[in-house]
Design an enzyme around this catalytic site. Structure first.
Site, PDB file in Angstrom:
ATOM      1  N   ASP A 178       0.855  -1.185   0.000  1.00 32.37           N
ATOM      2  CA  ASP A 178       0.000   0.000   0.000  1.00 32.37           C
ATOM      3  C   ASP A 178       0.893   1.237   0.000  1.00 32.37           C
ATOM      4  OD1 ASP A 178      -2.155   1.667   0.117  1.00 32.37           O
ATOM      5  OD2 ASP A 178      -2.710   1.198   2.183  1.00 32.37           O
ATOM      6  N   ASP A 195      -2.727   2.440  -6.156  1.00 32.17           N
ATOM      7  CA  ASP A 195      -1.741   2.536  -5.083  1.00 32.17           C
ATOM      8  C   ASP A 195      -1.690   1.326  -4.150  1.00 32.17           C
ATOM      9  OD1 ASP A 195      -4.209   3.027  -3.997  1.00 32.17           O
ATOM     10  OD2 ASP A 195      -3.545   4.652  -2.688  1.00 32.17           O
ATOM     11  N   GLU A 196      -2.390   0.238  -4.479  1.00 33.71           N
ATOM     12  CA  GLU A 196      -2.292  -0.937  -3.621  1.00 33.71           C
ATOM     13  C   GLU A 196      -2.565  -2.212  -4.404  1.00 33.71           C
ATOM     14  OE1 GLU A 196      -5.305  -1.495  -0.582  1.00 33.71           O
ATOM     15  OE2 GLU A 196      -6.583   0.013  -1.529  1.00 33.71           O
TER      16      GLU A 196
END
Length: 372
Positions: A30, A125-126
């Site tokens: 993350d 983003d993860e």
């Protein structure tokens, strides 16, 4: 120097409710405040200052992301930008640069692919990584996660946090444990003790309404959930009850999904000035409909999409939101106009947001024959 235990594959007993899925090695990576961190990287003068990415407060923009300096003032994503400035008068805002974020995300995913092809992106983003079969770093998921984070920083000058655990549920919880720029490992032997004390608010899917209900039932930890038992959890939380019961034991058998199936697609617009009546809503609807068609065409190049329903969302000036839908196997401007009119009559107030969308059938479902 690493302080986390090295997470090596090991045989696990099934006597305590765990199954062979506990032998998986899952990493949840993350990025830390990704959009805001990119903006600070691009403009070093923003370092150490509260930064929010999003629209202008004058145009009713919302916060898409913010850094930790802004969070100290209570600013958070999805907050109206005007309110964010009330919370933090010195807030610095930047517009969203989505193309840049996508480019950087793609470069980060190239790093992931050096370790495994079992990757499930959740957003830019993860992502989840299943490294159970990876031979890198001697098979240590802990060292793989550490090395991935180091490479992200070396190549992008951005920090990432990671969680390492035997399943997706625990890996995601762990990635948030030592943020920012941290890492937490939950080994199979740690699972039972860890989940006992885990606050229920840490469970993905427990929103404000569910959390309030749990509080009323004096449920604070996963141990409390487990003691309540499956029958009562089903009674109080419906279909979510069974999942909560499994989570309370640290059980999550979901595999890392490398192929993502789109269930819906939508486009929405928040207006600088409220739309005063239905006629003005229908005029704006035409523009939103055109954008929906563009996005649908783009999505259909990636996978086969079979529409099953059309829906319209309206948010009125008092923030009351209503959604209405109908069965439909293709986009239809006139159908959306009828839905919009029906939705508007529910409030008959000025409108601040209009959204149009489609829901899709599973990809393996055959298209229904149409009579001509």
């Amino acid at each position: 120097m690493l302080t986390s235990p090295i997470f090596l594959e090991q045989e696990v007993s099934t006597e305590d409710g765990l199954n062979r899925s506990m032998m998986r090695k899952i990493i949840h990576v993350d990025m830390d405040c990704f959009y805001a961190a990119v903006e600070v990287r691009e403009n070093p003068q923003l370092q150490g200052k509260p930064v929010a990415v999003g629209g202008s407060p004058q145009s009713r923009g919302v916060v898409a992301a913010c850094n930790y300096e802004a969070r100290k003032f209570g600013v958070h994503s999805a907050m109206p930008m005007s309110r964010a400035f009330q919370q933090c008068p010195n807030l610095i805002t930047t517009p969203v640069h989505m193309d840049l974020y996508k480019q950087i995300s793609g470069e980060i995913h190239q790093i992931f692919q050096d370790y495994t092809d079992q990757i499930e992106p959740l957003s830019l983003d993860e992502a989840y990584l299943d490294v159970s079969e990876s031979s890198h770093c001697g098979g240590s998921a802990t060292l793989i996660a550490q090395q991935i984070r180091e490479r992200i920083f070396d190549t992008q000058r951005l920090t990432a946090s990671a969680g390492v655990a035997p399943n997706k549920f625990l890996a995601k919880v762990a990635s948030d444990w030592n943020k920012p720029n941290g890492q937490k490992v939950i080994t199979p032997d740690d699972v039972q003790e860890f989940v006992k004390a885990l606050p229920v608010k840490a469970i993905s899917g427990v929103g404000k309404v569910t959390a309030k209900r749990m509080s009323e039932l004096n449920i604070e930890t996963c141990e409390d959930l487990n003691k309540m038992g499956l029958d009562k959890l089903n009674q109080y939380f419906g279909s979510f009850g069974e999942q909560l019961y499994k989570y309370s034991q640290g059980i999550d058998t979901r595999p890392v999904q490398t192929h993502w199936v789109r269930k819906s697609l939508s486009v929405e617009d928040t207006f600088a000035q409220d739309l005063p009546d239905l006629e003005s809503c229908l005029l704006e609807l035409a523009k939103i409909y055109a954008e929906l068609l563009v996005r649908l065409e783009r999505a259909q190049k990636k996978q086969r999409l079979i529409p099953k329903a059309l829906f319209v969302k309206l948010r009125f000036d008092d923030f009351e939101t209503t959604t209405i839908q109908m069965v439909g196997n293709k986009p239809d401007k006139h159908a959306y106009m009828r839905l919009c009119a029906d939705a508007w009559r529910r409030g008959q107030r000025p409108v601040r947001l209009i959204g149009l969308g489609l829901q899709f059938n599973p990809p393996d479902m055959p298209e229904q024959l149409r009579l001509i």
